[in-house]
Design a protein around this motif. Structure first.
Motif, PDB file in Angstrom:
ATOM      1  N   ARG A  39       0.768  -1.114  -0.119  1.00  0.00           N
ATOM      2  CA  ARG A  39      -0.023   0.009   0.079  1.00  0.00           C
ATOM      3  C   ARG A  39       1.008   1.193  -0.156  1.00  0.00           C
ATOM      4  NH1 ARG A  39      -4.506  -0.304  -1.832  1.00  0.00           N
ATOM      5  NH2 ARG A  39      -5.524   1.467  -0.411  1.00  0.00           N
ATOM      6  N   TRP A  40       0.583   2.241  -0.486  1.00  0.00           N
ATOM      7  CA  TRP A  40       1.112   3.572  -0.748  1.00  0.00           C
ATOM      8  C   TRP A  40       0.362   4.623  -0.434  1.00  0.00           C
ATOM      9  CZ3 TRP A  40       6.269   3.772  -3.253  1.00  0.00           C
ATOM     10  CH2 TRP A  40       6.517   2.424  -3.755  1.00  0.00           C
ATOM     11  N   MET A  41       0.711   5.684   0.079  1.00  0.00           N
ATOM     12  CA  MET A  41       0.118   6.898   0.272  1.00  0.00           C
ATOM     13  C   MET A  41       0.457   8.250  -0.328  1.00  0.00           C
ATOM     14  SD  MET A  41      -2.055   8.168   3.621  1.00  0.00           S
ATOM     15  CE  MET A  41      -3.104   6.794   3.303  1.00  0.00           C
ATOM     16  N   LEU A  42      -0.004   9.155  -0.982  1.00  0.00           N
ATOM     17  CA  LEU A  42       0.531  10.376  -1.702  1.00  0.00           C
ATOM     18  C   LEU A  42      -0.134  11.419  -0.659  1.00  0.00           C
ATOM     19  CD1 LEU A  42       1.236  11.513  -5.079  1.00  0.00           C
ATOM     20  CD2 LEU A  42      -0.305  12.863  -3.784  1.00  0.00           C
ATOM     21  N   VAL A  43       0.407  12.182  -0.265  1.00  0.00           N
ATOM     22  CA  VAL A  43       0.028  13.415   0.761  1.00  0.00           C
ATOM     23  C   VAL A  43       0.521  14.733   0.014  1.00  0.00           C
ATOM     24  CG1 VAL A  43      -0.275  14.258   3.012  1.00  0.00           C
ATOM     25  CG2 VAL A  43       0.391  11.864   2.723  1.00  0.00           C
ATOM     26  N   LYS A  44      -0.449  15.393  -0.373  1.00  0.00           N
ATOM     27  CA  LYS A  44      -0.317  16.692  -0.962  1.00  0.00           C
ATOM     28  C   LYS A  44      -0.018  17.567   0.038  1.00  0.00           C
ATOM     29  CE  LYS A  44      -2.536  18.290  -4.290  1.00  0.00           C
ATOM     30  NZ  LYS A  44      -3.760  18.611  -5.206  1.00  0.00           N
ATOM     31  N   LYS A  45       0.880  18.683  -0.011  1.00  0.00           N
ATOM     32  CA  LYS A  45       1.308  19.664   0.939  1.00  0.00           C
ATOM     33  C   LYS A  45       0.097  20.691   1.466  1.00  0.00           C
ATOM     34  CE  LYS A  45       5.653  18.637   0.999  1.00  0.00           C
ATOM     35  NZ  LYS A  45       6.414  18.266   2.232  1.00  0.00           N
ATOM     36  N   THR A  46      -1.113  20.778   0.443  1.00  0.00           N
ATOM     37  CA  THR A  46      -2.041  21.567   0.454  1.00  0.00           C
ATOM     38  C   THR A  46      -3.203  20.650   1.353  1.00  0.00           C
ATOM     39  OG1 THR A  46      -3.050  20.790  -1.496  1.00  0.00           O
ATOM     40  CG2 THR A  46      -1.745  22.849  -1.446  1.00  0.00           C
ATOM     41  N   GLY A  47      -2.845  19.368   1.589  1.00  0.00           N
ATOM     42  CA  GLY A  47      -3.853  18.729   2.719  1.00  0.00           C
ATOM     43  C   GLY A  47      -4.371  17.443   2.161  1.00  0.00           C
ATOM     44  N   PRO A  48      -5.082  17.358   0.863  1.00  0.00           N
ATOM     45  CA  PRO A  48      -5.429  16.071   0.560  1.00  0.00           C
ATOM     46  C   PRO A  48      -4.340  14.874   0.364  1.00  0.00           C
ATOM     47  CG  PRO A  48      -6.224  17.767  -0.943  1.00  0.00           C
ATOM     48  CD  PRO A  48      -5.038  18.557  -0.038  1.00  0.00           C
ATOM     49  N   TRP A  49      -5.119  13.667   0.716  1.00  0.00           N
ATOM     50  CA  TRP A  49      -4.087  12.619   0.687  1.00  0.00           C
ATOM     51  C   TRP A  49      -4.982  11.379  -0.338  1.00  0.00           C
ATOM     52  CZ3 TRP A  49      -6.888  13.810   4.996  1.00  0.00           C
ATOM     53  CH2 TRP A  49      -7.869  12.927   5.330  1.00  0.00           C
ATOM     54  N   PHE A  50      -3.994  10.734  -0.892  1.00  0.00           N
ATOM     55  CA  PHE A  50      -4.667   9.515  -1.713  1.00  0.00           C
ATOM     56  C   PHE A  50      -4.033   8.459  -1.585  1.00  0.00           C
ATOM     57  CE2 PHE A  50      -4.658  13.812  -3.751  1.00  0.00           C
ATOM     58  CZ  PHE A  50      -6.085  13.787  -4.022  1.00  0.00           C
TER      59      PHE A  50
END
Length: 96
Positions: free
Chosen positions: A80-91
Protein backbone atom coordinates in the motif's frame (compact mmCIF):
# COMPACT_ATOMS: atom_id res chain seq x y z
CA UNK A 1 -41.60 16.58 -5.77
CA UNK A 2 -38.33 16.02 -7.63
CA UNK A 3 -35.17 17.44 -6.01
CA UNK A 4 -33.30 20.05 -8.01
CA UNK A 5 -29.78 19.60 -9.37
CA UNK A 6 -26.83 19.73 -7.01
CA UNK A 7 -25.03 22.98 -7.75
CA UNK A 8 -22.03 22.60 -5.44
CA UNK A 9 -19.87 19.72 -4.32
CA UNK A 10 -19.16 19.92 -0.59
CA UNK A 11 -17.28 16.64 -0.24
CA UNK A 12 -14.11 15.87 -2.13
CA UNK A 13 -12.27 12.59 -1.63
CA UNK A 14 -11.92 11.26 1.90
CA UNK A 15 -12.69 14.58 3.63
CA UNK A 16 -13.67 18.11 2.82
CA UNK A 17 -10.48 18.46 0.78
CA UNK A 18 -11.55 21.76 -0.75
CA UNK A 19 -12.03 23.13 2.80
CA UNK A 20 -8.67 21.75 3.89
CA UNK A 21 -6.87 23.32 0.92
CA UNK A 22 -8.26 26.75 1.86
CA UNK A 23 -7.61 26.39 5.59
CA UNK A 24 -4.91 28.48 7.25
CA UNK A 25 -4.19 25.40 9.43
CA UNK A 26 -3.30 23.07 6.54
CA UNK A 27 0.44 23.12 7.37
CA UNK A 28 -0.27 21.94 10.92
CA UNK A 29 -2.67 19.32 9.59
CA UNK A 30 -0.06 18.10 7.10
CA UNK A 31 2.60 17.77 9.80
CA UNK A 32 0.29 15.82 12.13
CA UNK A 33 -1.05 13.60 9.35
CA UNK A 34 2.47 12.78 8.11
CA UNK A 35 3.42 11.87 11.69
CA UNK A 36 0.38 9.57 11.96
CA UNK A 37 1.21 7.89 8.63
CA UNK A 38 4.73 7.04 9.79
CA UNK A 39 3.90 6.12 13.39
CA UNK A 40 3.17 2.65 14.65
CA UNK A 41 1.14 2.20 17.82
CA UNK A 42 1.89 4.98 20.29
CA UNK A 43 0.46 6.14 23.58
CA UNK A 44 -0.92 9.65 23.72
CA UNK A 45 -2.20 11.49 26.80
CA UNK A 46 -5.92 11.45 27.56
CA UNK A 47 -7.96 14.56 26.92
CA UNK A 48 -7.70 15.55 30.58
CA UNK A 49 -5.14 14.69 33.25
CA UNK A 50 -7.63 12.39 35.00
CA UNK A 51 -8.25 10.37 31.82
CA UNK A 52 -6.09 7.34 31.00
CA UNK A 53 -3.70 7.52 28.08
CA UNK A 54 -4.91 6.27 24.72
CA UNK A 55 -3.25 4.08 22.12
CA UNK A 56 -3.14 5.75 18.74
CA UNK A 57 -2.67 3.40 15.82
CA UNK A 58 -0.49 4.81 13.06
CA UNK A 59 -0.16 3.37 9.58
CA UNK A 60 3.51 2.28 9.86
CA UNK A 61 4.48 3.71 6.48
CA UNK A 62 8.00 4.66 5.46
CA UNK A 63 8.77 7.82 3.48
CA UNK A 64 10.00 7.16 -0.07
CA UNK A 65 9.75 10.68 -1.54
CA UNK A 66 9.39 14.24 -0.27
CA UNK A 67 9.04 17.13 -2.68
CA UNK A 68 7.70 20.66 -2.85
CA UNK A 69 4.14 19.55 -3.61
CA UNK A 70 3.74 16.15 -1.93
CA UNK A 71 5.16 13.33 0.16
CA UNK A 72 4.89 9.64 -0.77
CA UNK A 73 4.91 6.79 1.74
CA UNK A 74 5.04 3.01 1.40
CA UNK A 75 3.54 0.59 3.91
CA UNK A 76 6.02 -1.51 5.84
CA UNK A 77 3.34 -4.21 6.22
CA UNK A 78 1.51 -4.46 2.88
CA UNK A 79 1.69 -3.33 -0.73
CA UNK A 80 0.00 0.00 0.00
CA UNK A 81 1.17 3.51 -0.80
CA UNK A 82 -0.02 6.98 0.17
CA UNK A 83 0.51 10.30 -1.57
CA UNK A 84 -0.02 13.30 0.71
CA UNK A 85 -0.24 16.70 -0.94
CA UNK A 86 1.27 19.64 0.97
CA UNK A 87 -2.09 21.42 0.61
CA UNK A 88 -3.86 18.73 2.64
CA UNK A 89 -5.49 16.03 0.50
CA UNK A 90 -4.16 12.48 0.53
CA UNK A 91 -4.65 9.52 -1.76
CA UNK A 92 -4.10 5.87 -0.91
CA UNK A 93 -3.28 3.36 -3.61
CA UNK A 94 -1.96 -0.16 -4.10
CA UNK A 95 -0.17 -2.07 -6.82
CA UNK A 96 -3.04 -2.06 -9.40
Amino acid sequence: MTPGPILHSYLDGNLHFSCLERSDKRDEFHAEFVHLIQAGHEEVPGLEASHPSLTRMGLSMAPVFSGDECDIFQSELADRWMLVKKTGPWFGFGLP
